[in-house]
Write an enzyme that holds these catalytic residues in place. Sequence first.
Site, PDB file in Angstrom:
ATOM      1  N   ALA A 161      -5.315 -53.974  27.575  1.00 18.21           N
ATOM      2  CA  ALA A 161      -6.742 -54.289  27.562  1.00 18.21           C
ATOM      3  C   ALA A 161      -7.512 -53.120  28.405  1.00 18.21           C
ATOM      4  O   ALA A 161      -6.905 -52.398  29.184  1.00 18.21           O
ATOM      5  CB  ALA A 161      -7.071 -55.820  28.250  1.00 18.21           C
ATOM      6  N   GLY A 163      -1.689 -55.468  27.076  1.00 20.51           N
ATOM      7  CA  GLY A 163      -2.152 -56.299  25.976  1.00 20.51           C
ATOM      8  C   GLY A 163      -2.014 -55.606  24.549  1.00 20.51           C
ATOM      9  O   GLY A 163      -1.585 -56.301  23.704  1.00 20.51           O
ATOM     10  N   GLU A 209       1.437 -57.074  23.856  1.00 18.66           N
ATOM     11  CA  GLU A 209       1.422 -58.395  23.558  1.00 18.66           C
ATOM     12  C   GLU A 209       0.631 -58.525  22.186  1.00 18.66           C
ATOM     13  O   GLU A 209       1.066 -59.314  21.497  1.00 18.66           O
ATOM     14  CB  GLU A 209       0.231 -59.090  24.529  1.00 18.66           C
ATOM     15  CG  GLU A 209       1.150 -59.154  25.985  1.00 18.66           C
ATOM     16  CD  GLU A 209       0.182 -59.629  27.041  1.00 18.66           C
ATOM     17  OE1 GLU A 209      -1.014 -59.044  27.337  1.00 18.66           O
ATOM     18  OE2 GLU A 209       0.314 -60.688  27.797  1.00 18.66           O
ATOM     19  N   GLU A 220       1.444 -54.710  33.840  1.00 16.12           N
ATOM     20  CA  GLU A 220       0.042 -55.156  34.560  1.00 16.12           C
ATOM     21  C   GLU A 220       0.530 -55.488  36.138  1.00 16.12           C
ATOM     22  O   GLU A 220      -0.466 -55.342  36.956  1.00 16.12           O
ATOM     23  CB  GLU A 220       0.014 -56.786  34.068  1.00 16.12           C
ATOM     24  CG  GLU A 220      -0.762 -56.652  32.858  1.00 16.12           C
ATOM     25  CD  GLU A 220       0.258 -56.569  31.400  1.00 16.12           C
ATOM     26  OE1 GLU A 220       1.444 -56.009  31.804  1.00 16.12           O
ATOM     27  OE2 GLU A 220      -0.238 -57.014  30.487  1.00 16.12           O
TER      28      GLU A 220
HETATM   29  N1  DAK Z   1      -7.985 -49.296  29.967  1.00 17.77           N
HETATM   30  C1  DAK Z   1      -8.907 -48.542  29.886  1.00 17.77           C
HETATM   31  N2  DAK Z   1      -8.764 -46.880  29.754  1.00 17.77           N
HETATM   32  C2  DAK Z   1      -7.461 -46.593  29.583  1.00 17.77           C
HETATM   33  C3  DAK Z   1      -6.461 -47.505  29.600  1.00 17.77           C
HETATM   34  C4  DAK Z   1      -6.760 -48.815  29.493  1.00 17.77           C
HETATM   35  N3  DAK Z   1      -5.846 -49.602  29.342  1.00 17.77           N
HETATM   36  N4  DAK Z   1      -5.247 -46.898  29.477  1.00 17.77           N
HETATM   37  C5  DAK Z   1      -5.721 -45.548  29.268  1.00 17.77           C
HETATM   38  N5  DAK Z   1      -6.925 -45.266  29.486  1.00 17.77           N
HETATM   39  C6  DAK Z   1      -7.543 -44.149  29.499  1.00 17.77           C
HETATM   40  C7  DAK Z   1      -7.636 -43.425  30.732  1.00 17.77           C
HETATM   41  O1  DAK Z   1      -8.482 -43.695  31.807  1.00 17.77           O
HETATM   42  C8  DAK Z   1      -8.075 -41.927  30.424  1.00 17.77           C
HETATM   43  O2  DAK Z   1      -9.313 -42.035  30.328  1.00 17.77           O
HETATM   44  P1  DAK Z   1     -10.114 -40.800  30.920  1.00 17.77           P
HETATM   45  O3  DAK Z   1      -9.719 -40.573  32.385  1.00 17.77           O
HETATM   46  O4  DAK Z   1      -9.876 -39.386  30.343  1.00 17.77           O
HETATM   47  O5  DAK Z   1     -11.713 -41.006  30.703  1.00 17.77           O
HETATM   48  C9  DAK Z   1      -7.502 -41.891  29.022  1.00 17.77           C
HETATM   49  O6  DAK Z   1      -7.337 -43.105  28.636  1.00 17.77           O
HETATM   50  C10 DAK Z   1      -5.866 -41.210  28.849  1.00 17.77           C
HETATM   51  O7  DAK Z   1      -5.097 -41.862  29.665  1.00 17.77           O
HETATM   52  P2  DAK Z   1      -4.206 -40.994  30.977  1.00 17.77           P
HETATM   53  O8  DAK Z   1      -5.046 -39.713  31.169  1.00 17.77           O
HETATM   54  O9  DAK Z   1      -3.823 -41.979  31.750  1.00 17.77           O
HETATM   55  O10 DAK Z   1      -3.056 -40.516  30.009  1.00 17.77           O
HETATM   56  P3  DAK Z   1      -1.635 -40.376  30.460  1.00 17.77           P
HETATM   57  O11 DAK Z   1      -0.910 -39.846  29.004  1.00 17.77           O
HETATM   58  O12 DAK Z   1      -1.480 -39.681  31.545  1.00 17.77           O
HETATM   59  O13 DAK Z   1      -0.993 -41.779  30.753  1.00 17.77           O
HETATM   60  C11 DAK Z   1      -0.716 -44.108  30.102  1.00 17.77           C
HETATM   61  C12 DAK Z   1      -0.963 -42.728  29.691  1.00 17.77           C
HETATM   62  C13 DAK Z   1      -0.780 -45.144  29.056  1.00 17.77           C
HETATM   63  C14 DAK Z   1       0.649 -44.052  30.965  1.00 17.77           C
HETATM   64  C15 DAK Z   1      -1.652 -44.480  31.286  1.00 17.77           C
HETATM   65  O14 DAK Z   1      -3.003 -44.277  30.690  1.00 17.77           O
HETATM   66  C16 DAK Z   1      -1.683 -45.912  31.857  1.00 17.77           C
HETATM   67  O15 DAK Z   1      -0.756 -46.174  32.569  1.00 17.77           O
HETATM   68  N6  DAK Z   1      -2.605 -46.775  31.124  1.00 17.77           N
HETATM   69  C17 DAK Z   1      -2.761 -47.921  31.558  1.00 17.77           C
HETATM   70  C18 DAK Z   1      -1.584 -49.009  30.942  1.00 17.77           C
HETATM   71  C19 DAK Z   1      -1.695 -50.395  31.393  1.00 17.77           C
HETATM   72  O16 DAK Z   1      -1.594 -50.517  32.823  1.00 17.77           O
HETATM   73  N7  DAK Z   1      -1.597 -51.297  30.519  1.00 17.77           N
HETATM   74  C20 DAK Z   1      -2.187 -52.561  31.292  1.00 17.77           C
HETATM   75  C21 DAK Z   1      -3.671 -53.041  31.277  1.00 17.77           C
HETATM   76  S1  DAK Z   1      -3.832 -54.754  31.726  1.00 17.77           S
HETATM   77  C22 DAK Z   1      -6.558 -61.215  29.386  1.00 17.77           C
HETATM   78  C23 DAK Z   1      -5.101 -61.367  28.734  1.00 17.77           C
HETATM   79  C24 DAK Z   1      -4.571 -60.106  28.708  1.00 17.77           C
HETATM   80  C25 DAK Z   1      -5.132 -59.061  29.214  1.00 17.77           C
HETATM   81  C26 DAK Z   1      -6.513 -59.096  29.692  1.00 17.77           C
HETATM   82  C27 DAK Z   1      -7.298 -60.322  29.682  1.00 17.77           C
HETATM   83  N8  DAK Z   1      -7.324 -62.833  29.495  1.00 17.77           N
HETATM   84  C28 DAK Z   1      -6.351 -64.022  29.245  1.00 17.77           C
HETATM   85  C29 DAK Z   1      -8.514 -62.595  29.519  1.00 17.77           C
HETATM   86  C30 DAK Z   1      -4.469 -57.821  29.287  1.00 17.77           C
HETATM   87  C31 DAK Z   1      -4.378 -56.955  30.167  1.00 17.77           C
HETATM   88  C32 DAK Z   1      -3.747 -55.382  30.283  1.00 17.77           C
HETATM   89  O17 DAK Z   1      -3.388 -55.084  29.099  1.00 17.77           O
END
Ligand code: DAK
Length: 257
Positions: free
Chosen positions: A65, A108, A111, A131
């Site tokens: 997400a 997400g 998921e 997360e």
């Molecule tokens: N959200 C927003 N932007 C993201 C992102 C994300 N999840 N993942 C990556 N980006 C963006 C980065 O900020 C970056 O943007 P700029 O800085 O260039 O503007 C761009 O994508 C490229 O990412 P990186 O520079 O970080 O690229 P790397 O190759 O170095 O790293 C990575 C790739 C995938 C390992 C890293 O980006 C990363 O760790 N991303 C986050 C992964 C993560 O933590 N995912 C979980 C998110 S929380 C809900 C239910 C479920 C959910 C929400 C609500 N309800 C019941 C309401 C779910 C929550 C989640 O999924």
Amino acid sequence: MSYEYILTRTEGKVGIVQFNRPKALNALSPELMKETMTALEAFDADPEIGCMIVTGSDRAFAAGADIKEMAEATVVKMGQSTFINQWDRFRDIKKVVIAAVSGFALGGGCEFAMACDMIVASETAQFGQPEINLGIIPGAGGTQRMTKAVGKALSMEISINGRFLSAAEAEKYGLVNHVWPQEVMMDEAIKFAGQIADRAQIAVQAAKAAINASFEMPLSASVAHERVLFYSLFATEDQKEGMDAFVNKRKPEWKNR
Ligand code: DAK
């Protein structure tokens, strides 16, 4: 219909939805989720389509997400968000949906892939629920579907210690159906989806419903549910066609009736 955050196309009887937010690694914003569900519902209603694929880019299926949208959220704002309501629309999709994953399928994104009926992957795929690194836990089924797919021990590591699964591990532990090299993954996925699309659709959808019921019901109830579906298929022309074709040693011609 035109979309802002996804691309859609068809290959024969296969409907394809591709996430298209490359700069954010296909982070699943509410708008992207809404468009995805609308496109899947349109393919589900289209009699020319027999199976669907959801895919991302070579680098990322979806990195979760949108963290930037959630960063300042309050508990009230999260509760009021329509993000998760979009996922509930998945339950009413009758045709088979296959996630075709390359690169990151995180949070997400993982998921979402697990909410699909099957997952195929390229050798570059990485699955994870990171997360915990954000001080939260999976909120769209990650703790539940991952546990049912790979078992308690590994699921604990994935959600509690941020372990990623490689494509090979995901295949070994039963999370994914097939792994192919990156350069042929989509072609193979389309072939695989095409085989399903060519089958007797009423029976395919009955099998999907029966298998998915095993996640919702106790065994005695889901076996009874399977039996009702089984009997009901004897009201279809395809059952007559399939059995007549077998008896007469010919290829069946499905009518989807
Ligand atoms: N959200 C927003 N932007 C993201 C992102 C994300 N999840 N993942 C990556 N980006 C963006 C980065 O900020 C970056 O943007 P700029 O800085 O260039 O503007 C761009 O994508 C490229 O990412 P990186 O520079 O970080 O690229 P790397 O190759 O170095 O790293 C990575 C790739 C995938 C390992 C890293 O980006 C990363 O760790 N991303 C986050 C992964 C993560 O933590 N995912 C979980 C998110 S929380 C809900 C239910 C479920 C959910 C929400 C609500 N309800 C019941 C309401 C779910 C929550 C989640 O999924």
